[in-house]
Design an enzyme around this catalytic site. Structure first.
Site, PDB file in Angstrom:
ATOM      1  N   ARG A  80      14.759  30.951   6.160  1.00 40.25           N
ATOM      2  CA  ARG A  80      14.341  31.480   7.572  1.00 40.25           C
ATOM      3  C   ARG A  80      15.146  31.045   8.563  1.00 40.25           C
ATOM      4  O   ARG A  80      15.798  30.383   9.341  1.00 40.25           O
ATOM      5  CB  ARG A  80      12.934  30.309   7.453  1.00 40.25           C
ATOM      6  CG  ARG A  80      12.073  31.150   6.725  1.00 40.25           C
ATOM      7  CD  ARG A  80      10.993  29.828   6.618  1.00 40.25           C
ATOM      8  NE  ARG A  80       9.709  30.220   6.365  1.00 40.25           N
ATOM      9  CZ  ARG A  80       8.800  30.697   5.508  1.00 40.25           C
ATOM     10  NH1 ARG A  80       8.622  31.043   6.887  1.00 40.25           N
ATOM     11  NH2 ARG A  80       7.660  30.721   4.662  1.00 40.25           N
ATOM     12  N   HIS A 111      16.613  31.400  14.512  1.00 40.36           N
ATOM     13  CA  HIS A 111      15.753  31.895  14.898  1.00 40.36           C
ATOM     14  C   HIS A 111      16.286  31.371  16.595  1.00 40.36           C
ATOM     15  O   HIS A 111      16.659  30.340  16.620  1.00 40.36           O
ATOM     16  CB  HIS A 111      14.595  32.325  14.917  1.00 40.36           C
ATOM     17  CG  HIS A 111      14.106  32.776  13.789  1.00 40.36           C
ATOM     18  ND1 HIS A 111      13.151  32.390  12.842  1.00 40.36           N
ATOM     19  CD2 HIS A 111      14.711  34.283  12.797  1.00 40.36           C
ATOM     20  CE1 HIS A 111      13.227  33.041  11.305  1.00 40.36           C
ATOM     21  NE2 HIS A 111      13.901  33.988  12.246  1.00 40.36           N
ATOM     22  N   GLN A 140       3.287  23.079  20.779  1.00 40.60           N
ATOM     23  CA  GLN A 140       2.849  23.378  19.866  1.00 40.60           C
ATOM     24  C   GLN A 140       3.544  23.055  17.890  1.00 40.60           C
ATOM     25  O   GLN A 140       5.095  22.250  18.370  1.00 40.60           O
ATOM     26  CB  GLN A 140       3.304  25.324  19.812  1.00 40.60           C
ATOM     27  CG  GLN A 140       2.916  26.095  18.688  1.00 40.60           C
ATOM     28  CD  GLN A 140       3.269  27.361  18.578  1.00 40.60           C
ATOM     29  OE1 GLN A 140       3.104  27.407  19.929  1.00 40.60           O
ATOM     30  NE2 GLN A 140       3.952  27.586  18.097  1.00 40.60           N
ATOM     31  N   ASP A 141       2.981  22.712  17.393  1.00 36.94           N
ATOM     32  CA  ASP A 141       3.640  22.163  16.468  1.00 36.94           C
ATOM     33  C   ASP A 141       3.744  23.036  14.561  1.00 36.94           C
ATOM     34  O   ASP A 141       2.266  24.286  14.712  1.00 36.94           O
ATOM     35  CB  ASP A 141       2.206  21.276  15.671  1.00 36.94           C
ATOM     36  CG  ASP A 141       2.590  19.962  16.294  1.00 36.94           C
ATOM     37  OD1 ASP A 141       2.071  18.436  15.819  1.00 36.94           O
ATOM     38  OD2 ASP A 141       3.537  19.555  17.236  1.00 36.94           O
ATOM     39  N   ASN A 142       4.355  23.271  14.021  1.00 36.57           N
ATOM     40  CA  ASN A 142       4.852  24.436  13.215  1.00 36.57           C
ATOM     41  C   ASN A 142       4.127  24.091  11.695  1.00 36.57           C
ATOM     42  O   ASN A 142       4.830  22.369  11.992  1.00 36.57           O
ATOM     43  CB  ASN A 142       5.804  25.591  13.687  1.00 36.57           C
ATOM     44  CG  ASN A 142       5.439  25.904  14.714  1.00 36.57           C
ATOM     45  OD1 ASN A 142       4.482  26.592  15.670  1.00 36.57           O
ATOM     46  ND2 ASN A 142       6.015  26.857  15.690  1.00 36.57           N
ATOM     47  N   ARG A 150       0.732  -1.231   0.353  1.00 37.47           N
ATOM     48  CA  ARG A 150       0.009   0.101   0.135  1.00 37.47           C
ATOM     49  C   ARG A 150       0.755   1.099   0.416  1.00 37.47           C
ATOM     50  O   ARG A 150       0.091   2.413  -0.032  1.00 37.47           O
ATOM     51  CB  ARG A 150      -1.253  -0.104   0.879  1.00 37.47           C
ATOM     52  CG  ARG A 150      -2.238  -1.304   1.044  1.00 37.47           C
ATOM     53  CD  ARG A 150      -2.496  -1.563   2.810  1.00 37.47           C
ATOM     54  NE  ARG A 150      -1.057  -1.453   3.620  1.00 37.47           N
ATOM     55  CZ  ARG A 150      -1.795  -1.341   5.032  1.00 37.47           C
ATOM     56  NH1 ARG A 150      -2.958  -1.108   5.286  1.00 37.47           N
ATOM     57  NH2 ARG A 150      -0.193  -1.604   5.371  1.00 37.47           N
ATOM     58  N   ASP A 198      14.934  39.495   9.219  1.00 42.87           N
ATOM     59  CA  ASP A 198      15.777  38.239   9.140  1.00 42.87           C
ATOM     60  C   ASP A 198      17.215  39.365   8.837  1.00 42.87           C
ATOM     61  O   ASP A 198      17.782  39.277   8.788  1.00 42.87           O
ATOM     62  CB  ASP A 198      15.638  37.582   8.205  1.00 42.87           C
ATOM     63  CG  ASP A 198      14.989  36.012   9.639  1.00 42.87           C
ATOM     64  OD1 ASP A 198      14.175  34.600   8.450  1.00 42.87           O
ATOM     65  OD2 ASP A 198      14.201  36.505  10.723  1.00 42.87           O
ATOM     66  N   LYS A 210      13.058  22.436  20.055  1.00 44.89           N
ATOM     67  CA  LYS A 210      12.122  21.625  18.781  1.00 44.89           C
ATOM     68  C   LYS A 210      12.896  20.645  17.732  1.00 44.89           C
ATOM     69  O   LYS A 210      13.694  20.143  17.667  1.00 44.89           O
ATOM     70  CB  LYS A 210      12.894  23.045  17.479  1.00 44.89           C
ATOM     71  CG  LYS A 210      12.168  24.146  18.025  1.00 44.89           C
ATOM     72  CD  LYS A 210      13.158  25.245  17.046  1.00 44.89           C
ATOM     73  CE  LYS A 210      12.167  26.751  17.159  1.00 44.89           C
ATOM     74  NZ  LYS A 210      13.681  27.959  16.474  1.00 44.89           N
ATOM     75  N   GLU A 223       6.463   5.390  12.689  1.00 45.16           N
ATOM     76  CA  GLU A 223       5.921   6.906  14.139  1.00 45.16           C
ATOM     77  C   GLU A 223       6.936   7.680  13.531  1.00 45.16           C
ATOM     78  O   GLU A 223       8.694   7.819  13.438  1.00 45.16           O
ATOM     79  CB  GLU A 223       6.297   6.049  14.868  1.00 45.16           C
ATOM     80  CG  GLU A 223       5.712   5.120  15.569  1.00 45.16           C
ATOM     81  CD  GLU A 223       5.985   4.219  16.538  1.00 45.16           C
ATOM     82  OE1 GLU A 223       6.700   5.080  17.694  1.00 45.16           O
ATOM     83  OE2 GLU A 223       5.051   3.489  17.138  1.00 45.16           O
ATOM     84  N   TYR A 257       7.436  21.081  12.586  1.00 41.29           N
ATOM     85  CA  TYR A 257       8.106  20.927  13.479  1.00 41.29           C
ATOM     86  C   TYR A 257       7.453  21.500  15.239  1.00 41.29           C
ATOM     87  O   TYR A 257       6.561  21.866  14.657  1.00 41.29           O
ATOM     88  CB  TYR A 257       9.199  21.297  13.687  1.00 41.29           C
ATOM     89  CG  TYR A 257       9.350  23.508  13.111  1.00 41.29           C
ATOM     90  CD1 TYR A 257       9.204  23.631  12.000  1.00 41.29           C
ATOM     91  CD2 TYR A 257       9.249  24.307  14.056  1.00 41.29           C
ATOM     92  CE1 TYR A 257       9.058  25.302  12.215  1.00 41.29           C
ATOM     93  CE2 TYR A 257       9.513  25.529  14.368  1.00 41.29           C
ATOM     94  CZ  TYR A 257       9.225  26.011  12.969  1.00 41.29           C
ATOM     95  OH  TYR A 257       8.791  27.792  12.423  1.00 41.29           O
TER      96      TYR A 257
HETATM   97  C1  LIG Z   1       7.228  31.229  14.696  1.00 40.98           C
HETATM   98  C2  LIG Z   1       5.679  31.694  14.801  1.00 40.98           C
HETATM   99  C3  LIG Z   1       5.313  32.812  13.908  1.00 40.98           C
HETATM  100  N1  LIG Z   1       3.913  33.093  13.780  1.00 40.98           N
HETATM  101  C4  LIG Z   1       3.648  33.642  13.510  1.00 40.98           C
HETATM  102  C5  LIG Z   1       4.159  35.717  13.908  1.00 40.98           C
HETATM  103  C6  LIG Z   1       4.596  36.279  11.714  1.00 40.98           C
HETATM  104  O1  LIG Z   1       3.462  36.727  11.839  1.00 40.98           O
HETATM  105  C7  LIG Z   1       4.246  34.934  10.632  1.00 40.98           C
HETATM  106  C8  LIG Z   1       5.319  34.239  10.204  1.00 40.98           C
HETATM  107  O2  LIG Z   1       6.573  34.335  11.483  1.00 40.98           O
HETATM  108  P1  LIG Z   1       7.997  33.701  10.889  1.00 40.98           P
HETATM  109  O3  LIG Z   1       7.683  35.153  10.123  1.00 40.98           O
HETATM  110  O4  LIG Z   1       8.969  34.217  12.002  1.00 40.98           O
HETATM  111  O5  LIG Z   1       8.445  32.639  10.688  1.00 40.98           O
HETATM  112  P2  LIG Z   1       9.262  31.611  10.155  1.00 40.98           P
HETATM  113  O6  LIG Z   1      10.575  33.229  10.012  1.00 40.98           O
HETATM  114  O7  LIG Z   1       9.445  30.540   9.227  1.00 40.98           O
HETATM  115  O8  LIG Z   1      10.165  31.176  11.967  1.00 40.98           O
HETATM  116  C9  LIG Z   1      10.700  30.495  12.053  1.00 40.98           C
HETATM  117  O9  LIG Z   1      11.254  30.044  12.073  1.00 40.98           O
HETATM  118  C10 LIG Z   1      12.531  29.498  12.237  1.00 40.98           C
HETATM  119  C11 LIG Z   1      13.060  28.050  10.766  1.00 40.98           C
HETATM  120  C12 LIG Z   1      12.479  28.884  13.760  1.00 40.98           C
HETATM  121  O10 LIG Z   1      13.354  27.787  14.351  1.00 40.98           O
HETATM  122  C13 LIG Z   1      10.903  28.982  14.124  1.00 40.98           C
HETATM  123  O11 LIG Z   1      10.295  28.587  14.526  1.00 40.98           O
HETATM  124  C14 LIG Z   1      10.867  30.406  13.350  1.00 40.98           C
HETATM  125  O12 LIG Z   1      10.910  31.633  14.247  1.00 40.98           O
HETATM  126  O13 LIG Z   1       3.895  33.898  11.952  1.00 40.98           O
HETATM  127  C15 LIG Z   1       3.480  32.373  14.674  1.00 40.98           C
HETATM  128  O14 LIG Z   1       2.044  32.988  14.901  1.00 40.98           O
HETATM  129  N2  LIG Z   1       3.665  31.700  15.864  1.00 40.98           N
HETATM  130  C16 LIG Z   1       5.230  30.969  15.749  1.00 40.98           C
HETATM  131  O15 LIG Z   1       5.219  30.333  16.453  1.00 40.98           O
END
Ligand SMILES: Cc1cn([C@H]2C[C@H](O)[C@@H](COP(=O)(O)OP(=O)(O)O[C@H]3O[C@H](C)C(=O)[C@H](O)[C@H]3O)O2)c(=O)[nH]c1=O
Length: 184
Positions: free
Chosen positions: A59, A62, A47-49, A23, A170, A72, A28, A132
């Site tokens: 990106r 951070h 929290q999951d992102n 299939r 950034d 993470k 896991e 993540y």
């Molecule tokens: C990180 C985060 C962002 N946001 C909102 C805030 C902004 O309006 C939008 C984009 O955020 P940001 O530009 O900070 O997203 P990334 O550049 O992907 O940030 C991440 O990038 C690197 C790879 C990382 O390791 C961090 O986990 C995280 O900072 O999502 C949320 O609502 N919750 C969150 O946990």
């Protein structure tokens, strides 16, 4: 599930055990009991992102400061990224050292990044979906980071500068020497 500890303490590459049949496949992607058994680390993810990015998007780097520092567990579920972390734990013997690994849907590798690391990635494929787990909630007031092209760190992102896509936010991140003055 295979756990490979890197030269940076607490930083693990995790390779899931994949079950394939006619299939498709199953694995896991996280198991708290196995994780704790192999790493000895208690980690309650809250929290999951999920981010989607096209080729050349970078990106990071951070991190969140102080009590909001995040551990993470990161992986790529489509495409391929180069993931880079920097040890910013002042008391660490590997302070300032970096580690990079390709995470892709194909290799299914994951990286556990403990608290005290700056984290970032750049997309190597046409696009990538990056997901993540974090063990503390997003806390914008505690956000900080390191500029991706910091001269002291001299990180190799493997994507030509002309192809990089970096957010305005950034591009304003501090240098490594500056964050070492901040309370992490
Ligand atoms: C990180 C985060 C962002 N946001 C909102 C805030 C902004 O309006 C939008 C984009 O955020 P940001 O530009 O900070 O997203 P990334 O550049 O992907 O940030 C991440 O990038 C690197 C790879 C990382 O390791 C961090 O986990 C995280 O900072 O999502 C949320 O609502 N919750 C969150 O946990």
């Amino acid at each position: 599930m295979k756990f490979i500890e890197t030269e940076l303490q607490g930083l693990y590459i995790i390779e899931p055990r994949v079950f394939e049949d006619n299939r498709g496949l199953f694995f896991e992607s996280f198991n708290e009991r196995v994780f704790q058994e192999y790493t000895g680390i208690e980690c309650d993810f809250v929290q999951d992102n999920h981010s989607y990015s096209t080729y050349g998007v970078l990106r990071g780097l951070h991190f969140q400061k102080g009590e909001h520092m995040q551990a993470k567990l990161v992986r790529t579920i489509s495409g391929k990224v180069l993931d880079i972390v920097v040890d910013i734990r002042k008391e660490s013997p590997t302070y300032g050292k970096s580690f990079s690994v390709e995470l892709s849907a194909e290799n299914r590798k994951q990286l556990f990044v403990p608290k005290g690391f700056a984290h970032g990635f750049v997309v190597l494929s046409d696009s990538a979906e990056f997901v993540y787990k974090c063990d503390t909630f997003y806390h914008p007031a505690s956000e900080s980071g390191i500029i991706y092209n910091d001269e002291q760190l001299a990180l190799d992102w493997k994507v030509p500068e002309k192809d990089l896509i970096v957010s305005d936010k950034d591009l304003e991140l501090p240098k490594f020497e500056e964050i070492s003055l901040e309370t992490c």
